[in-house]
Design an enzyme around this catalytic site. Structure first.
Site, PDB file in Angstrom:
ATOM      1  N   TYR A   1     -34.629  49.292  -4.160  1.00 19.27           N
ATOM      2  CA  TYR A   1     -33.528  49.561  -3.719  1.00 19.27           C
ATOM      3  C   TYR A   1     -33.140  49.353  -2.483  1.00 19.27           C
ATOM      4  CZ  TYR A   1     -28.845  51.392  -3.476  1.00 19.27           C
ATOM      5  OH  TYR A   1     -27.426  51.650  -2.923  1.00 19.27           O
TER       6      TYR A   1
HETATM    7  N1  LIG Z   1     -25.016  55.733  -6.696  1.00 17.50           N
HETATM    8  C1  LIG Z   1     -25.255  56.476  -5.560  1.00 17.50           C
HETATM    9  O1  LIG Z   1     -25.424  57.419  -5.226  1.00 17.50           O
HETATM   10  C2  LIG Z   1     -25.023  55.270  -4.201  1.00 17.50           C
HETATM   11  C3  LIG Z   1     -25.168  56.090  -3.131  1.00 17.50           C
HETATM   12  C4  LIG Z   1     -25.023  55.102  -1.836  1.00 17.50           C
HETATM   13  C5  LIG Z   1     -24.430  53.885  -2.048  1.00 17.50           C
HETATM   14  N2  LIG Z   1     -24.422  53.135  -3.351  1.00 17.50           N
HETATM   15  C6  LIG Z   1     -24.195  51.713  -3.376  1.00 17.50           C
HETATM   16  O2  LIG Z   1     -22.729  51.613  -3.900  1.00 17.50           O
HETATM   17  C7  LIG Z   1     -22.514  50.427  -4.731  1.00 17.50           C
HETATM   18  C8  LIG Z   1     -21.179  50.874  -5.526  1.00 17.50           C
HETATM   19  O3  LIG Z   1     -21.554  51.886  -6.237  1.00 17.50           O
HETATM   20  P1  LIG Z   1     -20.795  51.958  -7.709  1.00 17.50           P
HETATM   21  O4  LIG Z   1     -20.912  53.470  -8.389  1.00 17.50           O
HETATM   22  O5  LIG Z   1     -19.280  51.585  -7.626  1.00 17.50           O
HETATM   23  O6  LIG Z   1     -21.487  50.914  -8.577  1.00 17.50           O
HETATM   24  P2  LIG Z   1     -21.341  50.341  -9.900  1.00 17.50           P
HETATM   25  O7  LIG Z   1     -20.551  50.885 -10.818  1.00 17.50           O
HETATM   26  O8  LIG Z   1     -22.784  50.285 -10.354  1.00 17.50           O
HETATM   27  O9  LIG Z   1     -20.813  48.995  -9.617  1.00 17.50           O
HETATM   28  C9  LIG Z   1     -21.841  47.828  -9.308  1.00 17.50           C
HETATM   29  C10 LIG Z   1     -21.129  46.565  -9.801  1.00 17.50           C
HETATM   30  O10 LIG Z   1     -22.049  45.502  -9.821  1.00 17.50           O
HETATM   31  C11 LIG Z   1     -21.808  44.553 -10.631  1.00 17.50           C
HETATM   32  N3  LIG Z   1     -22.877  43.787 -10.762  1.00 17.50           N
HETATM   33  C12 LIG Z   1     -24.339  44.020 -11.091  1.00 17.50           C
HETATM   34  N4  LIG Z   1     -24.900  42.825 -11.396  1.00 17.50           N
HETATM   35  C13 LIG Z   1     -24.181  41.757 -10.976  1.00 17.50           C
HETATM   36  C14 LIG Z   1     -24.353  40.443 -11.167  1.00 17.50           C
HETATM   37  N5  LIG Z   1     -25.416  39.633 -11.261  1.00 17.50           N
HETATM   38  N6  LIG Z   1     -22.969  39.597 -10.866  1.00 17.50           N
HETATM   39  C15 LIG Z   1     -21.822  40.317 -10.395  1.00 17.50           C
HETATM   40  N7  LIG Z   1     -21.747  41.575 -10.432  1.00 17.50           N
HETATM   41  C16 LIG Z   1     -22.823  42.390 -10.849  1.00 17.50           C
HETATM   42  C17 LIG Z   1     -21.865  45.512 -11.984  1.00 17.50           C
HETATM   43  O11 LIG Z   1     -21.346  44.750 -12.806  1.00 17.50           O
HETATM   44  P3  LIG Z   1     -21.066  45.258 -14.511  1.00 17.50           P
HETATM   45  O12 LIG Z   1     -19.608  46.099 -14.171  1.00 17.50           O
HETATM   46  O13 LIG Z   1     -20.743  44.204 -15.401  1.00 17.50           O
HETATM   47  O14 LIG Z   1     -22.350  45.985 -14.601  1.00 17.50           O
HETATM   48  C18 LIG Z   1     -21.046  46.627 -11.278  1.00 17.50           C
HETATM   49  O15 LIG Z   1     -19.550  46.413 -11.732  1.00 17.50           O
HETATM   50  C19 LIG Z   1     -23.648  50.621  -5.347  1.00 17.50           C
HETATM   51  O16 LIG Z   1     -24.126  49.179  -5.945  1.00 17.50           O
HETATM   52  C20 LIG Z   1     -24.700  51.068  -4.441  1.00 17.50           C
HETATM   53  O17 LIG Z   1     -25.275  49.893  -3.591  1.00 17.50           O
HETATM   54  C21 LIG Z   1     -24.731  54.173  -4.436  1.00 17.50           C
END
Ligand SMILES: NC(=O)c1ccc[n+]([C@@H]2O[C@H](COP(=O)([O-])OP(=O)(O)OC[C@H]3O[C@@H](n4cnc5c(N)ncnc54)[C@H](OP(=O)(O)O)[C@@H]3O)[C@@H](O)[C@H]2O)c1
Length: 218
Positions: free
Chosen positions: A131
């Protein structure tokens, strides 16, 4: 304050993305949000965004159409926990790079990346390694793309209510967390403040109001 921007959010049904779309729409901007499941269109409309179906892993999917006419794009997609290394490469890296190409082709100069803290630890074992490596390479590709980039690196995301108070730094060198709603507020403010172009920064919970914290990136 930037007047009436057209913003395309890729990964638009993500939790941060939905909060950002609502903030942008409430501030008078026009938002197009991409989603990959047809049944999610109504959730996007509910926050004031125009839904556009795009699956970043499907080469036939029309990302160019989603980006055409935008003033700025935001990459907020991610394969998510539990996905394998290949999906992380395909979505977190491949999707971000694909959006660089689509923005360039469409003449969209502004690109805001939702990155993460810890990209310097991409060698760690377990699920985090692939990741962090995907995010590291995506950030690097954007930084050398020639686009007007801002790379926002939040700490661990929580679902707490936003406090509106954050801390920003190039690199904190410690763990920290931040509410998804505060990340959305920071992304909104980054789009409003063009002096953030060219900056890569970490953001965590803190005690500075978002607008003022972002304004320190000069
Ligand atoms: N979790 C943490 O603690 C953390 C910390 C720092 C940074 N981040 C970053 O912050 C970002 C945003 O966080 P979040 O909580 O908003 O994430 P999230 O809710 O998991 O959102 C990610 C989105 O990406 C979409 N996605 C996945 N595969 C895809 C594809 N093939 N084509 C188009 N869209 C796709 C998902 O679609 P579906 O809705 O259809 O599944 C989901 O809506 C994360 O992705 C990560 O990189 C996370």
């Amino acid at each position: 304050m930037m007047e009436g921007m057209n913003v395309t959010i890729v990964g638009g049904h993500g939790q941060v993305a939905l909060l950002l779309a609502k903030r942008l729409a409430d501030a008078g901007h026009r938002v197009r949000s991409t989603h990959r499941r047809p049944e999610h269109a109504a959730d996007l409309e509910a926050v004031g965004a125009e839904p556009v179906l795009v699956d970043l892993e499907d080469p036939m999917s029309d990302l160019d159409g989603a980006v055409a006419g935008a003033d700025a794009v935001v990459f907020a997609a991610g394969a998510g926990p539990g996905s394998g290394a290949q999906r992380k490469r395909d979505v977190d890296l491949g999707g971000a790079v694909r959006l660089i190409g689509a923005a360039r082709d469409a003449g969209v100069q502004r690109y805001v990346m939702v990155s993460t803290v810890g990209t310097e630890r991409a060698h760690v074992s377990g699920e985090m390694g692939p990741y962090l490596e995907a995010k590291r390479q995506a950030d690097e590709a954007l930084a050398k793309s020639g686009l007007d980039f801002t790379i926002v690196r939040p700490g661990r995301l929580t679902d707490d209510a936003g406090s509106g108070l954050v801390a920003v730094a190039g690199h904190f060198g410690r763990a920290g967390e931040i509410a998804r709603d505060d990340v959305a507020a920071v992304l909104h403010e980054v789009l409003e403040q063009p002096q953030t172009i060219g900056h890569t920064f970490e953001v965590m919970d803190g005690d500075t109001p978002v607008e003022r914290a972002v304004a320190t990136l000069a």
